[in-house]
Design a protein around this motif. Structure first.
Motif, short mmCIF file in Angstrom:
data_model
loop_
_atom_site.label_atom_id
_atom_site.label_comp_id
_atom_site.label_asym_id
_atom_site.label_seq_id
_atom_site.Cartn_x
_atom_site.Cartn_y
_atom_site.Cartn_z
N VAL A 14 32.29 28.23 9.91
CA VAL A 14 31.71 27.67 8.68
C VAL A 14 31.17 26.26 8.95
CG1 VAL A 14 32.19 27.07 6.27
CG2 VAL A 14 33.33 29.05 7.31
N GLY A 15 29.87 26.07 8.68
CA GLY A 15 29.24 24.77 8.97
C GLY A 15 29.10 24.58 10.47
N THR A 16 28.47 25.55 11.10
CA THR A 16 28.45 25.61 12.58
C THR A 16 27.48 24.62 13.22
OG1 THR A 16 28.33 27.18 14.44
CG2 THR A 16 26.71 27.46 12.69
N GLY A 17 26.53 24.08 12.45
CA GLY A 17 25.59 23.11 13.02
C GLY A 17 24.76 23.74 14.12
N GLY A 38 26.01 25.33 16.49
CA GLY A 38 26.74 26.48 17.04
C GLY A 38 28.16 26.20 17.51
N PHE A 39 28.72 25.08 17.06
CA PHE A 39 30.06 24.71 17.54
C PHE A 39 31.12 24.83 16.46
CE2 PHE A 39 26.94 21.99 19.83
CZ PHE A 39 26.96 22.72 21.01
N PRO A 40 32.24 25.51 16.78
CA PRO A 40 32.63 26.06 18.08
C PRO A 40 32.20 27.52 18.32
CG PRO A 40 34.47 26.31 16.58
CD PRO A 40 33.37 25.64 15.79
N LEU A 59 27.77 30.47 9.94
CA LEU A 59 27.29 30.06 8.61
C LEU A 59 26.83 28.61 8.66
CD1 LEU A 59 26.92 30.41 5.54
CD2 LEU A 59 29.36 29.91 5.28
N GLU A 60 25.61 28.38 8.20
CA GLU A 60 25.06 27.02 8.23
C GLU A 60 24.10 26.84 7.06
OE1 GLU A 60 25.45 24.04 9.84
OE2 GLU A 60 23.77 23.42 8.60
N ALA A 61 24.18 25.66 6.42
CA ALA A 61 23.39 25.40 5.22
C ALA A 61 21.96 24.93 5.53
CB ALA A 61 24.09 24.37 4.36
N THR A 62 21.76 24.25 6.64
CA THR A 62 20.47 23.60 6.92
C THR A 62 19.50 24.55 7.64
OG1 THR A 62 21.67 21.54 7.14
CG2 THR A 62 19.41 21.55 7.97
N ALA A 63 18.31 24.72 7.04
CA ALA A 63 17.34 25.69 7.56
C ALA A 63 16.94 25.43 9.02
CB ALA A 63 16.09 25.69 6.67
N LYS A 64 16.70 24.19 9.36
CA LYS A 64 16.25 23.90 10.73
C LYS A 64 17.33 24.22 11.77
CE LYS A 64 12.58 20.65 10.04
NZ LYS A 64 12.12 19.27 10.02
N LYS A 65 18.56 23.97 11.41
CA LYS A 65 19.65 24.32 12.34
C LYS A 65 19.76 25.83 12.47
CE LYS A 65 22.16 20.06 11.60
NZ LYS A 65 23.36 19.38 11.11
N VAL A 66 19.54 26.53 11.37
CA VAL A 66 19.57 27.99 11.38
C VAL A 66 18.47 28.53 12.30
CG1 VAL A 66 19.16 30.06 9.97
CG2 VAL A 66 20.72 28.28 9.17
N ARG A 89 22.30 31.85 6.54
CA ARG A 89 21.94 30.55 6.00
C ARG A 89 22.45 30.46 4.58
NH1 ARG A 89 16.39 27.99 3.70
NH2 ARG A 89 17.48 26.14 3.00
N GLY A 90 23.21 29.43 4.29
CA GLY A 90 23.69 29.27 2.93
C GLY A 90 24.84 28.29 2.90
N ARG A 91 25.32 28.06 1.69
CA ARG A 91 26.45 27.15 1.53
C ARG A 91 27.72 27.98 1.39
NH1 ARG A 91 25.12 21.56 -1.08
NH2 ARG A 91 27.38 21.50 -0.75
N ALA A 92 28.77 27.47 1.98
CA ALA A 92 30.06 28.17 1.91
C ALA A 92 30.44 28.46 0.45
CB ALA A 92 31.13 27.32 2.58
N GLU A 93 30.10 27.51 -0.45
CA GLU A 93 30.48 27.68 -1.87
C GLU A 93 29.85 28.93 -2.47
OE1 GLU A 93 29.40 24.93 -0.39
OE2 GLU A 93 29.95 23.09 -1.46
N ASP A 94 28.66 29.32 -1.99
CA ASP A 94 28.00 30.54 -2.48
C ASP A 94 28.40 31.77 -1.67
OD1 ASP A 94 26.48 29.17 -4.44
OD2 ASP A 94 25.10 28.49 -2.87
N SER A 98 36.22 26.12 12.10
CA SER A 98 35.35 25.10 11.56
C SER A 98 35.64 23.78 12.25
CB SER A 98 35.58 24.96 10.06
OG SER A 98 34.58 24.16 9.50
N ARG A 99 34.57 23.09 12.65
CA ARG A 99 34.75 21.78 13.29
C ARG A 99 33.89 20.77 12.57
NH1 ARG A 99 32.89 19.86 19.38
NH2 ARG A 99 30.89 19.67 18.34
N ALA A 100 34.49 19.62 12.26
CA ALA A 100 33.77 18.47 11.70
C ALA A 100 33.02 18.80 10.42
CB ALA A 100 32.80 17.90 12.75
N LEU A 101 33.63 19.58 9.54
CA LEU A 101 32.97 19.92 8.28
C LEU A 101 33.45 19.04 7.14
CD1 LEU A 101 31.08 21.82 6.66
CD2 LEU A 101 33.03 23.36 6.35
N ALA A 102 34.75 18.85 7.00
CA ALA A 102 35.27 18.12 5.85
C ALA A 102 36.75 17.79 6.07
CB ALA A 102 35.12 18.98 4.60
#
Ligand code: SAH
Length: 238
Positions: free
Chosen positions: A76-79, A81-83, A99-106, A125-130, A146-150
Motif C-alpha cells: 500500500v503506497g508503493t511509490g 515499488g518499495f518494498p 497500490l499507488e495513488a499518483t498517476a506518474k508513479k503508476v 491506481r487509487g487511494r487506499a481509502e477507496d 507498507s513502507r514510509a506511508l504514515a
C-alpha cells in the motif's frame, strides 16, 4: 549488485545471477525515470542497493510460516515499488498487488514490471481509502506491506482492511517506535488487529536501528473503515 548480494545472504537469501540481473535493470530504469519524475532522492548505485533493495528484502523476515503458496501480498503506497517489487523479484511464489495513488508513479510501475517480465503482479491506481472498500481487495491478502506511508495509527486504518483475518500487516519502521506503537494501540484494536511482534533488523549495512512491526489480523475490520480520503491523516484514531 555486490552489496545487495552480500546483504541478502545475511538475511538467508541466496540471490541468483538471474535475480541480480533484474535488480540491475530495475536500478537503471529507476535512475532513468527519476530524471523526468520524482521517484526517489537516492540514486547512487551503491546506495540504492541498500536503501531500497536490501531494505525491501528485510520484510521477508516477517513472513508467516509455514507459508501458503502462492503468498498473496498487497503493498500500500508503493511509490516506485518499495518494498513490493524487490520482494517479488526475490520470490516468484508471491502474488502481488501494488497500490499507488499518483498517476506518474503508476506509469513507472507499469513500465518497470513489464521490463522486468514479472508475472503475478497487478498494479492498482487509487487511494487506499477507496480501494479498501472494493470487494476484490477488501480482506483478501495474507500479507499487507507498507513502507514510509504514515504513522502507525494512520497506517493501520489504511492497510488492515486489506488483510484477511488470519493474515498480517508487516510495517517497516525506524526510530522511536515504542511511542508510535502506544499511540496506535486503539487504532490497531478498532481495525481488528493485534500487535504480534516487533522484529529488530540488525544488519551492518544499515547505520540506524530499524524493525518490522507485525500486526496480526484477528477480526474483521468494521465496514466504516477506512474513512473517506484524507480523513485518516487529518483525524487519526487516537
Ligand atoms: N513505499 C514507497 C513510497 C513511500 S512514499 C517507499 O518506501 O519508497 C508514500 C507513497 O504513498 C507515495 O508514493 C504516495 O503517492 C502514496 N500514497 C500516499 N497516500 C496514499 C493513499 N492514501 N493511498 C494510496 N497511496 C498513497
Amino acid at each position: 549488485m555486490k552489496k545487495l548480494l552480500e546483504g541478502a545472504k545475511k538475511l538467508g537469501l541466496e540471490l541468483t545471477p538471474g535475480h541480480l540481473e533484474k535488480f540491475e535493470v530495475y536500478y537503471r530504469e529507476l535512475a532513468d525515470w527519476n530524471r523526468k519524475i520524482n521517484l526517489t532522492s537516492v540514486t547512487v548505485y551503491e546506495e540504492v542497493q541498500i536503501t531500497h533493495f536490501l531494505d525491501s528484502l528485510t520484510v521477508i523476515a516477517g513472513f508467516p510460516s509455514p507459508q501458503d503458496k502462492p503468498l498473496s501480498i498487497i503493498d500500500v503506497g508503493t511509490g516506485a515499488g518499495f518494498p513490493g517489487i524487490p520482494l517479488r523479484i526475490a520470490r516468484s511464489d508471491i502474488q502481488l498487488v501494488l497500490l499507488e495513488a499518483t498517476a506518474k508513479k503508476v506509469e513507472f510501475l507499469r513500465h518497470v514490471t513489464l521490463k522486468l517480465e514479472l508475472d503475478g503482479v497487478e498494479i492498482v491506481r487509487g487511494r487506499a481509502e477507496d480501494i479498501a472498500h472494493d470487494d476484490r481487495y477488501r480482506e483478501k491478502f495474507r500479507v499487507v506491506v507498507s513502507r514510509a506511508l504514515a504513522p502507525l495509527n494512520v497506517l493501520v486504518e489504511l492497510t488492515l482492511p486489506f488483510c484477511a483475518v488470519g493474515g498480517r500487516l508487516i510495517a517497516q519502521k525506524k526510530g522511536e517506535i515504542i511511542g508510535e506503537i502506544n499511540d496506535a494501540s486503539r487504532a490497531v484494536n478498532v481495525l481488528g488487529g493485534k500487535i504480534g511482534e516487533v522484529r529488530d533488523i540488525t544488519l551492518d549495512e544499515f547505520d540506524d536501528d530499524r524493525c518490522l512491526i507485525i500486526i496480526d489480523k484477528v477480526k474483521t475490520s468494521p465496514p466504516q473503515y477506512p474513512r473517506r480520503p484524507g480523513i485518516p491523516v487529518k483525524k487519526p484514531i487516537i
